[in-house]
Write a protein that holds these residues in place. Structure first.
Motif, PDB file in Angstrom:
ATOM      1  N   GLY A 497      44.546  30.195  47.869  1.00 48.15           N
ATOM      2  CA  GLY A 497      45.376  31.595  46.835  1.00 48.15           C
ATOM      3  C   GLY A 497      45.416  32.466  48.592  1.00 48.15           C
ATOM      4  O   GLY A 497      45.857  32.272  49.474  1.00 48.15           O
ATOM      5  N   ASN A 500      45.498  37.772  47.930  1.00 48.01           N
ATOM      6  CA  ASN A 500      44.463  39.338  46.653  1.00 48.01           C
ATOM      7  C   ASN A 500      42.957  38.561  46.413  1.00 48.01           C
ATOM      8  O   ASN A 500      43.122  37.279  46.719  1.00 48.01           O
ATOM      9  CB  ASN A 500      45.361  38.566  45.166  1.00 48.01           C
ATOM     10  N   SER A 502      40.440  36.674  44.592  1.00 48.84           N
ATOM     11  CA  SER A 502      40.319  35.440  43.152  1.00 48.84           C
ATOM     12  C   SER A 502      38.864  35.164  42.694  1.00 48.84           C
ATOM     13  O   SER A 502      37.608  35.970  43.997  1.00 48.84           O
ATOM     14  CB  SER A 502      40.887  34.821  43.565  1.00 48.84           C
ATOM     15  N   ASP A 503      38.400  34.480  41.837  1.00 45.23           N
ATOM     16  CA  ASP A 503      36.674  34.274  41.909  1.00 45.23           C
ATOM     17  C   ASP A 503      36.142  32.927  42.643  1.00 45.23           C
ATOM     18  O   ASP A 503      34.900  33.128  42.951  1.00 45.23           O
ATOM     19  CB  ASP A 503      37.091  32.828  40.566  1.00 45.23           C
TER      20      ASP A 503
END
Length: 514
Positions: A497, A500, A502-503
């Motif tokens: 990623g 940002n 994320s999971d």
């Protein structure tokens, strides 16, 4: 035609003080708690009588630490509740006992009126009257049923066009002019409830914000009646109409000629459609159209306690902050510092996932850039205000010491997490004030100090989480070396990623905070 007041909606800055006033002092029942229909992260509370009847309701949107509004023309200025005429003395005594500002009683439209000020500065009137049929009193210790507030009496609208405002209410909401007193015209409904239209020519205009009344909602029999009014308004060329299904009632919003926001709301289906009447107000409802999981939004909503329940007493400390208590805590505390443009609630959903048993303490940065919050100023994208970094780090270190005392934080179980600007600030604080932060997670960090001080960071544990496609990933590695060279124990985790979260960050954070 069903007519009268349905509810009045205002904006509060401090939700706990609001609950204490409307439930604890006034004795209303909390009949519903929801996320906002326009913003799920905005708590919306509804107070009313024992059965949440239309005409008993006052509601508040929570803008925690929001800017104050301004009373003026184009908005409502007062909320009036009905009480029995001989209950005025009881409420005057109760106001003195509770330290609530009160003036009166005075006589208005041949009725005794006691004026109160709620914690946000909203004027609340208690009106002794037999013109409004009482609702079902909610049993509250210290308030007998004969003294209880059960219904709204009236709302006051400030209008630069009082005649046009009155004509609108007569035509679309079933009110009629019943009396005039000075610059105030009283309109009365079928229910006996009223709207006082005050000529506010020459006043300043209203401004939205905390302590302001957002809108007044008027009763319609059902959805068909609301839609009929919408058709009539559209046929007359009114293009300010917004129609909404609010689950508990169907409504339209429209600006009357002088600019006051009016809602026409159906009586049904009512507040008991999704929880039993006996436990009304216990559950949190998140509007379905947001398609959010409760765990993604509930941590962002301010917590509060009803009268008699255990509560956290917020202290007036140097940083605006939010505390979120877990259902079952383990005694640990996680301090959260947001990225540019965030606030004290931004990281709460993420943190609740990685630290489900920790008390969360979210901070708001005190620097601003084009109206958004940061933890230190910058002069350009890579030009950071070094003096401000030093000054804010010192203030942050002092805040942590104060918070330990104020909230009984166990410093041996104290951890920190920061994202982007918050992570950069945490890293700077770690080097400027060794020992304040012993365990931290830095998400997408970069170095911001032009000449970081030498420091002994032995015993400091830091997990850095870098996005593989983050343009600042290389600078994160430079920061890792700075911290490692000073003795910090660094765990560097790369996730798929960009900048940002994320999971994958949740997975990395959960593993790092075990």
């Amino acid at each position: 035609m069903t007519s009268g007041l349905h509810h009045i909606t205002a904006i509060t800055r401090k939700i706990q003080a609001n609950v204490d006033f409307y439930c604890g002092f006034l004795g209303l029942r909390l009949v519903k708690r929801t996320g906002g229909f326009e913003d799920a992260a905005q708590l919306h509370l509804f107070y009313g009588d024992a059965v949440a009847g239309p005409g008993s309701l006052v509601t508040f949107l929570a803008w925690e630490d929001g800017s104050p509004g301004r009373v003026g023309h184009g908005a409502a200025s007062e909320i009036a509740f009905a009480i029995q005429p001989d209950a005025i003395g009881f409420w005057l005594t109760r106001a003195l006992q509770f330290g609530v500002a009160a003036t009166g009683p005075a006589t208005e439209f041949a009725e005794p009126v006691l004026r109160l000020i709620d914690p946000d500065g909203v004027i609340v009137k208690l009106v002794g009257t037999s013109a409004v049929e009482p609702g079902a009193a909610w049993p509250v210790r210290g308030i007998e049923a004969r003294d209880a507030i059960t219904r709204l009496r009236a709302a006051t609208l400030l209008s630069e066009q009082p005649q046009q405002t009155a004509d609108f209410l007569t035509r679309h909401a079933g009110f009629r002019v019943s009396a005039t007193e000075g610059t105030i015209t009283r309109l009365t409904s079928e229910s006996g409830q009223g709207i006082d239209v005050r000529d506010a020519s020459g006043f300043w205009p209203a401004a939205p914000g905390t302590g302001a009344i957002d809108h007044v909602a008027l009763r319609m029999a059902d959805r068909a009646a609301v839609e009929a009014q919408a058709t009539e308004l559209k046929s007359s060329g009114d293009d300010t109409i917004n129609m909404h299904d609010r689950k508990y009632f169907y409504s339209l919003y429209v600006r009357e000629p002088a600019g006051c926001l009016i809602e026409l709301a159906s009586d049904g289906p009512g507040f008991a459609i999704d929880e039993p009447l006996e436990t009304l107000g216990d559950q949190l409802f998140i509007p379905e159209h947001f398609h959010l999981r409760p765990q993604d939004i509930v941590p962002m909503l301010p917590q509060f306690a009803l009268p008699g329940e255990p509560r956290t007493i917020y202290r007036d400390l140097s940083f605006v902050h939010r505390i979120h208590e877990p259902d079952a805590g383990d005694g640990s505390t996680l301090v959260l510092l947001h990225g540019t443009g965030g606030n004290e609630a931004s990281l709460l959903p993420f943190a609740r996932k990685i630290a489900p048993s920790s008390t969360l303490l979210g901070l708001r940065g005190r620097a601003t850039e084009e109206g958004v919050a940061r933890f230190f100023r910058r002069f350009g994208p890579r030009d950071f205000d070094q003096k401000d970094i030093v000054a804010e780090a010192e203030a942050f270190a002092a805040f942590i010491e104060d918070a330990k005392q104020a909230y009984g934080i166990d410093e041996m179980r104290l951890r920190f997490a920061g994202y982007s600007n918050g992570a950069n600030f945490l890293a700077a604080t770690i080097m400027l004030h060794p020992g304040v932060v012993r365990e931290a997670m830095l998400l997408r960090p970069m170095p911001v100090q032009s000449d970081p001080p030498k420091a002994d960071l032995s015993g400091t544990r830091i997990q850095m989480v870098i996005g593989s496609d983050d343009p600042a990933a290389g600078e994160s590695e430079i920061l890792a070396k700075q911290l490692r060279d000073r003795g910090a124990r660094i765990t560097l985790t790369r996730v798929a990623g960009d900048h940002n979260l994320s999971d994958e960050d949740v997975t990395a954070g959960t593993a790092g905070f075990v």
